[in-house]
Design a protein around this motif. Structure first.
Motif, PDB file in Angstrom:
ATOM      1  N   ASN A 135       0.849  -1.185   0.000  1.00 18.36           N
ATOM      2  CA  ASN A 135       0.000   0.000   0.000  1.00 18.36           C
ATOM      3  C   ASN A 135       0.884   1.234   0.000  1.00 18.36           C
ATOM      4  O   ASN A 135       1.512   1.545   1.000  1.00 18.36           O
ATOM      5  CB  ASN A 135      -0.906  -0.017   1.229  1.00 18.36           C
ATOM      6  CG  ASN A 135      -2.309   0.351   0.898  1.00 18.36           C
ATOM      7  OD1 ASN A 135      -2.627   0.667  -0.241  1.00 18.36           O
ATOM      8  ND2 ASN A 135      -3.158   0.312   1.896  1.00 18.36           N
ATOM      9  N   SER A 136       0.966   1.912  -1.118  1.00 15.30           N
ATOM     10  CA  SER A 136       1.860   3.054  -1.243  1.00 15.30           C
ATOM     11  C   SER A 136       1.071   4.342  -1.388  1.00 15.30           C
ATOM     12  O   SER A 136       0.287   4.484  -2.324  1.00 15.30           O
ATOM     13  CB  SER A 136       2.770   2.869  -2.460  1.00 15.30           C
ATOM     14  OG  SER A 136       3.533   1.709  -2.312  1.00 15.30           O
ATOM     15  N   PRO A 137       1.298   5.288  -0.476  1.00 13.62           N
ATOM     16  CA  PRO A 137       0.631   6.573  -0.621  1.00 13.62           C
ATOM     17  C   PRO A 137       1.087   7.285  -1.905  1.00 13.62           C
ATOM     18  O   PRO A 137       2.142   6.974  -2.456  1.00 13.62           O
ATOM     19  CB  PRO A 137       1.049   7.358   0.623  1.00 13.62           C
ATOM     20  CG  PRO A 137       2.069   6.555   1.325  1.00 13.62           C
ATOM     21  CD  PRO A 137       2.160   5.216   0.673  1.00 13.62           C
ATOM     22  N   THR A 138       0.290   8.235  -2.335  1.00 18.66           N
ATOM     23  CA  THR A 138       0.562   8.937  -3.589  1.00 18.66           C
ATOM     24  C   THR A 138       1.966   9.522  -3.619  1.00 18.66           C
ATOM     25  O   THR A 138       2.667   9.405  -4.624  1.00 18.66           O
ATOM     26  CB  THR A 138      -0.488  10.049  -3.804  1.00 18.66           C
ATOM     27  OG1 THR A 138      -1.778   9.448  -3.764  1.00 18.66           O
ATOM     28  CG2 THR A 138      -0.290  10.742  -5.131  1.00 18.66           C
ATOM     29  N   GLY A 139       2.395  10.127  -2.535  1.00 14.77           N
ATOM     30  CA  GLY A 139       3.726  10.739  -2.500  1.00 14.77           C
ATOM     31  C   GLY A 139       4.836   9.739  -2.723  1.00 14.77           C
ATOM     32  O   GLY A 139       5.816  10.013  -3.434  1.00 14.77           O
ATOM     33  N   LYS A 140       4.705   8.563  -2.138  1.00 11.51           N
ATOM     34  CA  LYS A 140       5.718   7.515  -2.312  1.00 11.51           C
ATOM     35  C   LYS A 140       5.748   7.047  -3.768  1.00 11.51           C
ATOM     36  O   LYS A 140       6.817   6.850  -4.340  1.00 11.51           O
ATOM     37  CB  LYS A 140       5.440   6.341  -1.382  1.00 11.51           C
ATOM     38  CG  LYS A 140       6.478   5.239  -1.474  1.00 11.51           C
ATOM     39  CD  LYS A 140       6.189   4.108  -0.500  1.00 11.51           C
ATOM     40  CE  LYS A 140       7.181   2.985  -0.672  1.00 11.51           C
ATOM     41  NZ  LYS A 140       6.888   1.862   0.214  1.00 11.51           N
ATOM     42  N   MET A 141       4.558   6.875  -4.356  1.00 10.96           N
ATOM     43  CA  MET A 141       4.505   6.451  -5.765  1.00 10.96           C
ATOM     44  C   MET A 141       5.140   7.504  -6.673  1.00 10.96           C
ATOM     45  O   MET A 141       5.882   7.169  -7.595  1.00 10.96           O
ATOM     46  CB  MET A 141       3.066   6.179  -6.200  1.00 10.96           C
ATOM     47  CG  MET A 141       2.485   4.899  -5.648  1.00 10.96           C
ATOM     48  SD  MET A 141       3.382   3.417  -6.140  1.00 10.96           S
ATOM     49  CE  MET A 141       2.967   3.320  -7.863  1.00 10.96           C
ATOM     50  N   GLU A 142       4.864   8.776  -6.402  1.00 10.11           N
ATOM     51  CA  GLU A 142       5.481   9.849  -7.194  1.00 10.11           C
ATOM     52  C   GLU A 142       6.991   9.778  -7.095  1.00 10.11           C
ATOM     53  O   GLU A 142       7.696   9.919  -8.093  1.00 10.11           O
ATOM     54  CB  GLU A 142       4.977  11.215  -6.720  1.00 10.11           C
ATOM     55  CG  GLU A 142       3.556  11.519  -7.103  1.00 10.11           C
ATOM     56  CD  GLU A 142       3.042  12.824  -6.489  1.00 10.11           C
ATOM     57  OE1 GLU A 142       3.814  13.536  -5.805  1.00 10.11           O
ATOM     58  OE2 GLU A 142       1.853  13.118  -6.691  1.00 10.11           O
ATOM     59  N   ASN A 143       7.497   9.549  -5.878  1.00  6.75           N
ATOM     60  CA  ASN A 143       8.950   9.454  -5.683  1.00  6.75           C
ATOM     61  C   ASN A 143       9.542   8.266  -6.438  1.00  6.75           C
ATOM     62  O   ASN A 143      10.633   8.371  -7.001  1.00  6.75           O
ATOM     63  CB  ASN A 143       9.287   9.359  -4.197  1.00  6.75           C
ATOM     64  CG  ASN A 143       9.040  10.650  -3.461  1.00  6.75           C
ATOM     65  OD1 ASN A 143       8.978  11.724  -4.058  1.00  6.75           O
ATOM     66  ND2 ASN A 143       8.873  10.557  -2.155  1.00  6.75           N
ATOM     67  N   ILE A 144       8.838   7.139  -6.428  1.00  5.50           N
ATOM     68  CA  ILE A 144       9.334   5.961  -7.154  1.00  5.50           C
ATOM     69  C   ILE A 144       9.424   6.261  -8.645  1.00  5.50           C
ATOM     70  O   ILE A 144      10.444   5.993  -9.287  1.00  5.50           O
ATOM     71  CB  ILE A 144       8.441   4.732  -6.881  1.00  5.50           C
ATOM     72  CG1 ILE A 144       8.671   4.238  -5.456  1.00  5.50           C
ATOM     73  CG2 ILE A 144       8.707   3.613  -7.902  1.00  5.50           C
ATOM     74  CD1 ILE A 144       7.721   3.159  -4.998  1.00  5.50           C
ATOM     75  N   TRP A 145       8.370   6.838  -9.203  1.00  5.56           N
ATOM     76  CA  TRP A 145       8.371   7.126 -10.643  1.00  5.56           C
ATOM     77  C   TRP A 145       9.436   8.162 -10.999  1.00  5.56           C
ATOM     78  O   TRP A 145      10.093   8.043 -12.035  1.00  5.56           O
ATOM     79  CB  TRP A 145       6.978   7.553 -11.111  1.00  5.56           C
ATOM     80  CG  TRP A 145       6.081   6.364 -11.210  1.00  5.56           C
ATOM     81  CD1 TRP A 145       5.187   5.923 -10.281  1.00  5.56           C
ATOM     82  CD2 TRP A 145       6.030   5.425 -12.281  1.00  5.56           C
ATOM     83  NE1 TRP A 145       4.577   4.768 -10.707  1.00  5.56           N
ATOM     84  CE2 TRP A 145       5.075   4.440 -11.934  1.00  5.56           C
ATOM     85  CE3 TRP A 145       6.679   5.310 -13.501  1.00  5.56           C
ATOM     86  CZ2 TRP A 145       4.775   3.371 -12.760  1.00  5.56           C
ATOM     87  CZ3 TRP A 145       6.387   4.247 -14.327  1.00  5.56           C
ATOM     88  CH2 TRP A 145       5.445   3.285 -13.953  1.00  5.56           C
ATOM     89  N   MET A 146       9.635   9.159 -10.130  1.00  2.62           N
ATOM     90  CA  MET A 146      10.690  10.148 -10.399  1.00  2.62           C
ATOM     91  C   MET A 146      12.065   9.486 -10.314  1.00  2.62           C
ATOM     92  O   MET A 146      12.934   9.742 -11.149  1.00  2.62           O
ATOM     93  CB  MET A 146      10.590  11.315  -9.424  1.00  2.62           C
ATOM     94  CG  MET A 146       9.448  12.250  -9.764  1.00  2.62           C
ATOM     95  SD  MET A 146       9.414  13.844  -8.896  1.00  2.62           S
ATOM     96  CE  MET A 146      10.066  13.525  -7.298  1.00  2.62           C
ATOM     97  N   ALA A 147      12.276   8.642  -9.312  1.00  2.00           N
ATOM     98  CA  ALA A 147      13.567   7.962  -9.167  1.00  2.00           C
ATOM     99  C   ALA A 147      13.858   7.057 -10.363  1.00  2.00           C
ATOM    100  O   ALA A 147      15.003   6.917 -10.785  1.00  2.00           O
ATOM    101  CB  ALA A 147      13.597   7.156  -7.871  1.00  2.00           C
ATOM    102  N   LEU A 148      12.803   6.440 -10.914  1.00  2.00           N
ATOM    103  CA  LEU A 148      12.991   5.582 -12.080  1.00  2.00           C
ATOM    104  C   LEU A 148      13.193   6.384 -13.356  1.00  2.00           C
ATOM    105  O   LEU A 148      13.638   5.844 -14.365  1.00  2.00           O
ATOM    106  CB  LEU A 148      11.784   4.640 -12.242  1.00  2.00           C
ATOM    107  CG  LEU A 148      11.599   3.596 -11.142  1.00  2.00           C
ATOM    108  CD1 LEU A 148      10.272   2.877 -11.308  1.00  2.00           C
ATOM    109  CD2 LEU A 148      12.758   2.603 -11.141  1.00  2.00           C
TER     110      LEU A 148
END
Length: 188
Positions: A137-150
């Protein structure tokens, strides 16, 4: 075992989707979302892409067993290191509705297969004892960070945590001979 685990997950998910929808095999790929040169790999087009995003050392349980018996001795090795893997499964399709359809089917597959072990997956590779899947369960902010890091643009996706993946070098630290016989005689 990380590579073996992820390739096995790719293979069984690919077989499931191929059978369910009559699509080609190699419909699911294990790959980066972005190549080192910043481009999207061609092999990701119109595919489900599995990407390792986090490797987490398992600290809550200890799985120590540092001796392996052989017929005449005990071989002492360092215990395996256990990990949890967070994988991102992204639906990279030209048609958004196709992306959602295959993402939904993927979620259904893991809902029906929360645990893969020898009892329900006889073809589980040698060395794997089992894999447990949980939705992360990933909050929106964490998902944004993952996509930016990728370095990628957002695609319909979900993150699963795979538990019980281990790495073991099997490097022998010591060999201990076993007791071969016991005498009961008393000496004066």
């Amino acid at each position: 075992m990380i590579d073996v685990s992820l390739e096995y997950v790719r293979k069984v998910l690919d077989q499931y989707l191929s059978t369910r929808y009559g699509v080609e095999t190699n419909f699911v790929v294990l790959n980066n979302l972005i190549s080192p040169d910043g481009s999207v790999p061609q092999k990701n087009n119109n595919k489900l892409v599995i990407t390792l995003v986090t490797l987490e050392y398992e600290t809550s349980k200890q799985f120590y067993s540092d001796q392996k018996p052989t017929p005449d001795r005990l071989t002492q090795i360092n215990p395996p290191i256990w990990f949890n893997l967070d994988i991102l499964i992204s639906a990279n399709f030209d048609e958004y509705s196709e992306a959602l359809k295959f993402l939904t089917a993927t979620i259904g597959f893991f809902q029906a297969n929360t645990v893969m072990n020898r009892a329900n997956q006889p073809a589980l590779p040698v060395g794997l004892t089992g894999l447990k899947f949980e939705i992360e369960n990933s909050p929106t902010g964490k998902m944004e960070n993952i996509w930016m890091a990728l370095g990628a643009k957002y695609l319909p996706s979900i993150i699963y945590k795979i538990r019980q993946v281990y790495v073991q070098a099997d490097q022998i630290e010591a060999e201990i001979p076993l007791v071969q016989n016991i005498s009961s005689g008393v000496q004066n």
